[in-house]
Every structure is written in C-alpha cells, then in structure tokens.
Design an enzyme around this catalytic site. Structure first.
Site, PDB file in Angstrom:
ATOM      1  N   GLY A 184      19.364 -31.597   1.725  1.00 33.44           N
ATOM      2  CA  GLY A 184      19.690 -30.814   0.054  1.00 33.44           C
ATOM      3  C   GLY A 184      18.494 -29.909   0.224  1.00 33.44           C
TER       4      GLY A 184
ATOM      5  N   ASP B 241      34.962 -24.455  -6.644  1.00 35.01           N
ATOM      6  CA  ASP B 241      33.300 -25.734  -6.832  1.00 35.01           C
ATOM      7  C   ASP B 241      32.526 -24.083  -7.192  1.00 35.01           C
ATOM      8  OD1 ASP B 241      33.949 -25.318  -3.886  1.00 35.01           O
ATOM      9  OD2 ASP B 241      32.162 -25.738  -4.045  1.00 35.01           O
TER      10      ASP B 241
END
Length: 473
Positions: free
Chosen positions: A122, A245
């Site tokens: 992340g 995306d």
C-alpha cells in the site's frame, strides 16, 4: 492558522458496498517536500504550518470533515479482466467544491494497505510520487485534462521493491473524481443493477448534468475520452497503462505510472516495462480507448429496458470514437503546422511530416516547435530529405494569417523529458530537491521561450536515453 479543508463528501454517502471506510496508516517521520499553494487556494483550502501539512498529507492526521475511504472497482488490465481491484494504496479523504463550483476529490496515494491491496504494502516510493507530481502539473500547463498534485510528503520510512530499500513518500492527488470505467465494471460483474443505477445517477449529476440516462452518459464519456487521447498524441504523450481501471469517467488523465513523452518520434514507441506486446504504444492509444469504452458500454447495457436496442445504439456510439478522436487529431496537428482549420486535403501534409520524422529520427517536440526555423531541419539525420516537405508547407501556410502565433500556442518548447525526470528523481533521493523545483517552475510555462532553461529542451544523449519506465508499485 490551522489547516482547513471545506469537505463535502458525496461519494461517502453512496451505499457501503461502493467503498471501504479506512484511515490512512501513519508513517514514522513525515516531511513536506512540496505543497501546491496555488491549487490549494483554488480548492478553498486554508493552509496551516508546514508540520501540520506534513501530518495531514502523509496520513498521520485525519483532517476535520474528512471521511477516509478506499473505493471499490474492477478492471481489464492488459486485456485480462480482474473483477476485484479497488484502491490498493490510495485513500480518498473527501471532496471539496472549488472556486469554479466544480466538485474535486482529494486523495492520498501511497497511504498504506487497504482491503484491496492484494498482498501489496500500500505504499509508494519517492520516485513515482515526484514523477507524478511533475508530469501531472506539466500536463495541466500543457492544457491536457488531468489530475493535479496538491502535496508530496516523505514518510521517513523505507519501501522495499526489486531495487531494494527506497525512501517512501505519499502523493496527494486532486481529481474531478476517481470514478473509472472499472467502477461500472465492478457492479456489472456482480449483476448489481441497483448499484449500477445509483452509480450512473451519481456520475450524471456530478459530471454530465446535461446528459440523460446511460446512453447519454456513454456518449458524453466517449466524446471526452476521444478528445483526451487526441490531446495526448499532440504533445507526444504515452500513458503506458491504459487499463479500464485507469480510464476516468471524468475524461481526465489519471494514474501516471509508466508514462513517458516521446523524444525521437516513432509511432510504435513503447516505454512501459510491463507492456511487452506494445498494447499501449503511442499510435495504438485511440484503438485502446475505443476498446475501453466498449467495456463501459457493456457495463451499462443492463440498465436499459430494451437491451437489444441498447446494444445496437451503444455499438454505434463506440464505433464513432475513432472518428471523433481523428477529427480532434487533425485539428490539433493542423494547428501544430500553423493551420487555423485543417481539412482532409491537409492530412497528407501532416502524415508526410510524421513519416519523415520517423525515418529521420527527429525529435518530436523540437521539430514542431522549430518548424519555422532552420533548427527544424537540423533535427533530421538527413536534413536534405526535409527540404521538399518544407517547401510544400511554406506554400500552404502562406495562405494563413497568424500562423506563427498559432504554432507557438500549439507546440510546447518544454516537456517533462524522460531523462530529466530520472535525473530529478536521483537528485531528490540524494537529498537535492533543486532539480525537482526547477522542472516544476519551467514546465509551468511550457509554451514560453525560456532562454535560461534551454538545456531542458535538449534530447537525451545516447547514455541518457530512458529505455523503460516502471509503475512503481
């Protein structure tokens, strides 16, 4: 004075399965690298002291009014469908309504793991953060619809990638929204027509209030995306990872991963290290956006009462995309050679120049910028081959008025060249932010002659050529 962000968070008010509420993960010792004061003013943000900015835009402190969340979406990645992607390293703090009355997202990128991280950490390292900051701001100055950079913060923590330990950083990104083609695909894949309808209504109200229903939405998005890709081509930009995306419903350029700008012109140029087949090559970008819009159309069909008729209508809209993009391409490239309104009769003149550039290994940006001078001729391996074309062009442009000013406004002198971006990143990692600041300053006025920055116009030496660019994930 403390930081104040006037949040008004419409996406957070959508049903819970549109996103996951999650706070950013705090970092060790945040240090502000850059804050975009002018953009903050446009967003109605009152800046606080530097240490507070570092705390908020690293994710260490959630500002008042924020509702942090990670968005859910799906997507085709290099043609393969993944039904569950989502924000794996991003956190939407919330939205503001800017000084122009436009709703804008404020999102942290590299802010720690989420339920969509798919085994990732992340995080982001400093190189891609500064790369996106510089290139997105340069694209804005070039007049290309784009996300913007509000802040960059060093985390004081290492990020581990193939190269080893790298300095971590967080980017604050501003967008008209972060809703993607993949957001519609997410709910379509789950046959959740209620959520699809809710999303469609939200997007129409937020981005396309003049459009009606799914068909109006598809037509409006197709128009914006076709024109956007034509603009990319006109400045020599290669997105590098045009997955669904990474295709924004708003019509903005989003996700500056392995993107790059042409130096030497060749239509099949690819930089992205993960694009082994050239799917997202420079000259294939119109084809790809057409394919991506077909996926949006497929996702919207379930909302139509007569699906057979919808398929026929949507197919017509998608099939029109290459023509829309091509018309915009002709207009933009016509302006690049000085024409107020290029016609089909002028197409051969433009195509012949591009062929000469490819064969003569001419620099894309410098050739167009210097067409009216002897310096353009010098861009070619065999300058004599350029002479007959130049004579044809001079005869055509003699029919125009104001052509020189038109060319100066259409052809940037400065782009974020790949080798300069790499040099900037290497300097920043070593603690020297001066090249970063200089690039930002020069690229904020790309169409102006800046004699003191002529070194930034120079194409790379053979030893400086960037062969591949990388996502940074």
């Amino acid at each position: 004075m403390s930081l104040h962000i006037p949040f008004d968070n419409s996406y957070a008010r959508l049903p819970p399965h549109f996103h996951t509420r999650i706070n950013p993960k705090p970092v060790r010792t945040p240090q502000l690298l850059r804050f975009n004061t002018a953009l903050a003013e446009e967003l109605g943000i009152t800046p606080g002291p530097e240490d507070e900015l570092a705390e908020v835009f690293s994710g260490n402190r959630v500002p008042g009014g924020a509702i942090p969340l990670a968005q859910a979406y799906a997507g085709h990645q290099f043609g393969g469908f993944n039904p569950a992607l989502g924000d794996g390293r991003a956190n939407l703090l919330g939205e503001v309504v800017d000084s122009n009355g436009q709703r804008r997202d404020i999102q942290l990128k590299g802010s720690g793991p989420t339920p969509y991280s798919r085994m990732g950490d992340g995080r982001a390292w400093m190189g891609p953060v500064l790369r996106e900051y510089v290139i997105s701001e340069a694209m804005h100055a070039l007049g290309v619809p784009t996300t913007r950079a509000l802040a960059a913060v060093a985390t004081g923590e290492p990020v581990y990638r193939e190269q080893g330990a790298l300095p971590g950083a967080v980017l604050t990104r501003v967008a008209a929204s972060h809703i993607r083609v993949g957001t519609f695909q997410y709910f379509a894949a789950r046959r959740d027509t209620d959520a699809l309808q809710t999303l469609c209504d939200h997007v129409l109200q937020r981005h396309y209030p003049q459009a009606e229903g799914p068909e109006g939405l598809l037509r409006a998005v197709a128009q914006r995306q076709a024109e956007l890709v034509a603009r990319w081509l006109s400045v020599g930009f290669i997105h590098g990872v045009m997955n669904t995306d990474n295709t924004a419903i708003s019509g903005e350029t989003i996700d500056y991963g392995p993107c790059a700008f042409l130096d030497t012109y060749h239509p099949q140029t690819v930089f992205s290290s993960i694009d082994a087949q050239g799917r997202y090559a420079y000259d294939n970008q119109i084809n790809v956006i057409t394919w991506n819009l077909a996926q949006l159309a497929t996702s919207l069909v379930p909302l139509m009462p007569d699906q057979e008729a919808a398929i026929a209508s949507f197919t017509e809209i998608v099939h029109a995309v290459p023509g829309i993009a091509d018309a915009e391409w002709l207009r933009l490239f016509g302006a690049k050679i000085g024409l107020a309104a290029a016609t089909e009769a002028d197409r051969g003149l433009i195509d012949d120049l591009l062929t000469l550039m490819a064969e003569g290994r001419a620099d894309f940006t410098n050739t167009f910028r210097n067409l009216a001078s002897a310096q353009a001729r010098d861009q070619f391996l065999d300058p004599a081959r350029f002479d007959p074309w130049q004579a044809r062009w001079q005869a055509r442009v003699a029919q125009e008025t104001g052509w020189q000013a038109r060319m100066d406004a259409a052809n940037p002198a400065f782009i974020p060249r790949n080798h300069r971006i790499e040099q900037m990143i290497n300097a920043a990692v070593a603690g020297d932010m001066a090249p970063f600041e200089r690039l930002l300053d020069v690229l904020s006025h790309p169409y102006q002659d800046q004699p003191e920055a002529h070194d930034l116009m120079r194409p790379p030496e053979p030893s400086e050529v960037v062969q591949q660019t990388f996502c940074g994930t």
